[in-house]
Design an enzyme around this catalytic site. Structure first.
Site, PDB file in Angstrom:
ATOM      1  N   HIS A 199      -3.674   4.556   4.514  1.00 60.58           N
ATOM      2  CA  HIS A 199      -4.832   3.648   4.497  1.00 60.58           C
ATOM      3  C   HIS A 199      -6.003   4.305   3.782  1.00 60.58           C
ATOM      4  CE1 HIS A 199      -8.230   1.258   5.748  1.00 60.58           C
ATOM      5  NE2 HIS A 199      -8.703   2.243   6.481  1.00 60.58           N
ATOM      6  N   ARG A 243       0.868  -1.180   0.000  1.00 67.84           N
ATOM      7  CA  ARG A 243       0.000   0.000   0.000  1.00 67.84           C
ATOM      8  C   ARG A 243       0.901   1.224   0.000  1.00 67.84           C
ATOM      9  NH1 ARG A 243      -2.501   0.897   5.504  1.00 67.84           N
ATOM     10  NH2 ARG A 243      -1.078   2.665   5.543  1.00 67.84           N
ATOM     11  N   TYR A 264       3.357   5.851  11.662  1.00 65.05           N
ATOM     12  CA  TYR A 264       3.687   4.490  12.082  1.00 65.05           C
ATOM     13  C   TYR A 264       4.574   3.726  11.097  1.00 65.05           C
ATOM     14  CZ  TYR A 264      -0.451   3.859   9.110  1.00 65.05           C
ATOM     15  OH  TYR A 264      -1.350   3.922   8.068  1.00 65.05           O
TER      16      TYR A 264
END
Lengths: 375, 324
Positions: A263, A259, A272
């Site tokens: 998100h 990815r 993160y």
């Protein structure tokens, strides 16, 4: 009695086109023709551009939350290209735009969905897919059921369902795998292992070395493929579909991909995720490697790239224009699809846009002709 | 006293209780490093460690069911379910297990867990991110259900919930998360679960609500003529609920409008309206009215404000009840 091994298994990894654009000719045999790769590559450029424009639409307040697909196009396209349009059924999660477009969904439907409009889910006649599935890992059971129906009716059709690595932690995933296997339903489970479930990396999500090995527990063929390699994804999917159509039951394909974006537009992956990890995956971007491959065969150059990008811009701006030209639905839309026939009270609510009984029937309040103003 | 919004108040209250009680553990999807998708648990993992603030696998039934086990074994789990729509997979563990253990073990096993759940619409969220299922959980014996609408109520109710010996569903209205700040006391205080708050005293009509619609009711009151005196009650606890407070108010005003985002049919307004009918019958000057979500699926965001009980619809119902 000595102990003995009662079960042994291994998971194969398939890569045909590496990140530098080198092709394994043996493995590539009977997969994609040059014309097909060219066409898929051009579509990939278009859908990448659409993804970037969608991100900007959200940022400028013209669309709600949007999950970018960037980096996962080859996994979506290689699988969908192997499926039979108008025959097989796609059951996606929410990050497979390219697969749905290739299967016949008009692209503006996806924008409409993220613009907060259910008409983006009103799949046109003849397009065989479900709308985007928002909750994680619930849709695979539906695919198992669809495939089961095909088996009951002896139709040579398959269901292909898409989900992420995180979704394989959900109970419904395991139930879907077991149902499909026990019933030998023609269902292809396609895991887009993009390494991250929002902020949780795959190795925190599960202790399994691969996602594909989860198929072994259900007695189902499972394979891990380079998900950024159209050839590998296509080959694995076609083999799974051939097997399923011949009565061989379900298969599991783990597409190892990444990815590249957050998100969703509501997320900030910098919180993160190590930027070095992202950089390493940018180098494995499916667009880069397929371009290198086409260039190495003399099928592509800068001029063609410029033309493809210009064409993508035109197509995408038309898609956006179409989505944005669709006016807000009528208020009655809230009600009209609740049932085939609306119960009386729901009709009352729709016609008055009220739930209060006095609002639905002012005479009850003795208001007729009174001086009290009703908004 | 520091000024905080709802997110900050819940965050600091979790830290407060984790500091005080080492049995408290926070678990859920993205609650650790990322601090939760709404940042409610931000900084907690850095402060209390990954053993007490746990990024779980992506599995709501797993989160809820393992929290039941943690609670049984003497911990004080505070699981987070990321959005109310994702309570679906956790429903069985919450309703058939957490809620029933005390009864089925005749008190031998108890489940002191507090599940935090963002709730409600009005923030342009995707599908299954905007529902109001509080009545579903209030309907299940053995569960307590609360929904604070202000930062200081959130602190008092969250401390009460975590210290409660039974399972509590702690709904956090998303629309309020960052909508305003207020002073939140540094002191350790609890608000009794089951106690409502009279937001404004009044004589002519009682309006009962909870969660984000408290603010739509306040806006509706601004639309009314100045001589209309409204008693606004923020229920705060859905189960147990403050029957005495509502009954006393309606006996005084003789009129009542209940407002909630959830669909009307079997919404918690039905329970309130029925109780008023039972206990205030001879005091009523008008039928109790419900301004609620429609009995439809919560629409996507283009139409969400048409679905939700906004100020004009509330004001109209108040006017009609007064004119009855």
């Amino acid at each position: 009695m000595p102990k003995k091994v009662v079960y042994e298994a291994a998971i194969e990894y398939l890569q045909i086109l590496d990140e530098n654009g080198n092709l394994d000719k043996n493995l590539a045999k009977d997969t994609l023709t040059d014309e097909e790769v060219l066409s898929l590559y051009e579509q990939m450029v278009t859908y990448r551009h659409l993804d970037e424009v969608a991100f900007k639409l959200q940022r400028s307040g013209r669309m709600g939350t949007y999950p970018q697909n960037k980096g996962q196009e080859a996994a979506a396209m290689g699988t969908a290209f192997a499926a039979k349009k108008g025959i097989d059924f796609l059951v996606p999660c929410y990050r497979e735009n390219a697969a749905l477009f290739m299967h016949g969904l008009p692209p503006h439907y996806i924008l409409l969905h993220w613009m907060g409009d259910e008409r983006g889910n009103q799949i046109p006649e003849g397009v065989h897919c479900t709308p985007l599935s928002i909750p994680i890992g619930t849709q695979m059971l539906h695919a198992a059921g669809i495939a089961w129906a095909y088996k009951i009716r002896k139709e040579p059709r398959c269901a292909l369902t898409y989900f992420g690595d995180g979704a394989t932690s959900e109970g419904d995933f395991h139930e879907a795998m077991n149902f499909a296997s026990v019933l030998q339903a023609p269902c292809i489970f396609i895991c887009q292992n993009n390494q991250w479930a929002i902020s949780v990396p795959r190795e925190v999500q599960m202790n399994s070395e691969t996602v594909a090995q989860k198929a072994l527990a259900y007695g189902m063929p499972g394979i891990q493929v380079d998900g950024n390699d159209l050839f590998a994804v296509y080959k694995a999917t076609r083999e799974a579909l051939d097997r399923a159509r011949a009565g061989g039951g379900p298969s599991f394909i783990e597409c190892v991909t990444y990815r590249l974006a957050d998100h969703t537009t509501a997320d900030d992956a910098r919180r993160y995720r190590d930027p070095k990890e992202v950089e390493a995956w940018v180098a494995k971007d499916p667009i880069i490697r397929h371009r290198r491959y086409l260039e190495s065969k003399g099928l592509w150059d800068d001029a063609k790239q410029a033309a493809a990008e210009a064409k993508a811009k035109t197509i995408v701006s038309e898609i956006v224009k179409t989505a944005e030209s669709i006016a807000k639905p009528a208020i009655t839309d809230i009600f009209d699809y609740t049932f085939a026939e609306l119960p009386t009270d729901l009709i009352r609510q729709r016609d008055t846009m009220r739930t209060s009984s006095l609002g639905q029937n002012p005479e009850q309040a003795g208001l007729t002709g009174s001086s009290v103003e009703v908004a | 006293m520091p000024e905080m919004n709802l997110v900050q108040a819940i965050n600091s209250t979790l830290a407060h209780e984790m500091e005080r009680d080492e049995r408290v553990v926070v678990l859920g999807e993205d609650v650790g490093l990322n601090g939760g998708v709404f940042r409610v648990t931000e900084g907690l993992q850095a402060r209390f460690g990954a053993e007490r603030v746990v990024d779980t696998p992506l599995a709501e039934s797993g989160i809820m069911g393992s929290a039941v086990g943690l609670a049984m074994a003497g911990m004080r789990p505070v699981p987070e379910i990321q959005f109310e729509g994702f309570l679906g997979p956790a429903y069985d563990q919450l309703v058939n297990h957490a809620a029933r253990y005390r009864t089925r073990s005749r008190g031998a096993i108890t489940i002191p867990l507090t599940v935090r759940v963002p709730v409600g619409g009005g923030i342009h969220a995707p599908e299954l991110h905007s529902d109001s299922p509080e009545a579903i959980y209030a309907h299940h014996p053995g569960l307590k259900v609360v929904m604070p609408s202000t930062p200081s109520d959130a602190k008092g109710l969250l401390l009460a919930a975590i210290r409660d010996p039974d399972p509590v569903v702690f709904f956090e209205p998303k629309r309020v998360y960052r909508s305003f700040k207020e002073d939140v006391s540094d002191e350790d205080y609890t608000i009794e679960i089951g106690k409502a708050k009279v937001v404004s005293e009044g004589e002519h009509v009682t309006v009962v609500t909870w969660g984000a619609p408290v603010f739509q009711c306040l806006a509706a009151m601004d639309e009314l003529p100045e001589d209309v005196s409204v008693e606004l009650i923020d229920l705060r606890s859905i189960y147990p609920w403050d029957i005495d407070c509502v009954v006393e108010s309606v006996r005084k005003t003789g009129r009542c409008v209940v407002v909630h985002e959830a669909p009307k049919t079997c919404g918690f307004g039905a329970e309130i309206s029925s109780t008023i009918q039972e206990q205030c019958f001879l005091h009523l000057q008008a039928p109790v009215q419900r301004v609620a979500g429609f009995d439809t699926v919560m629409p996507y965001y283009k139409l969400e404000l048409e679905y939700m009980p906004e100020a004009p619809r509330i004001a109209e119902a108040i006017r009609q009840v007064l004119a009855y």
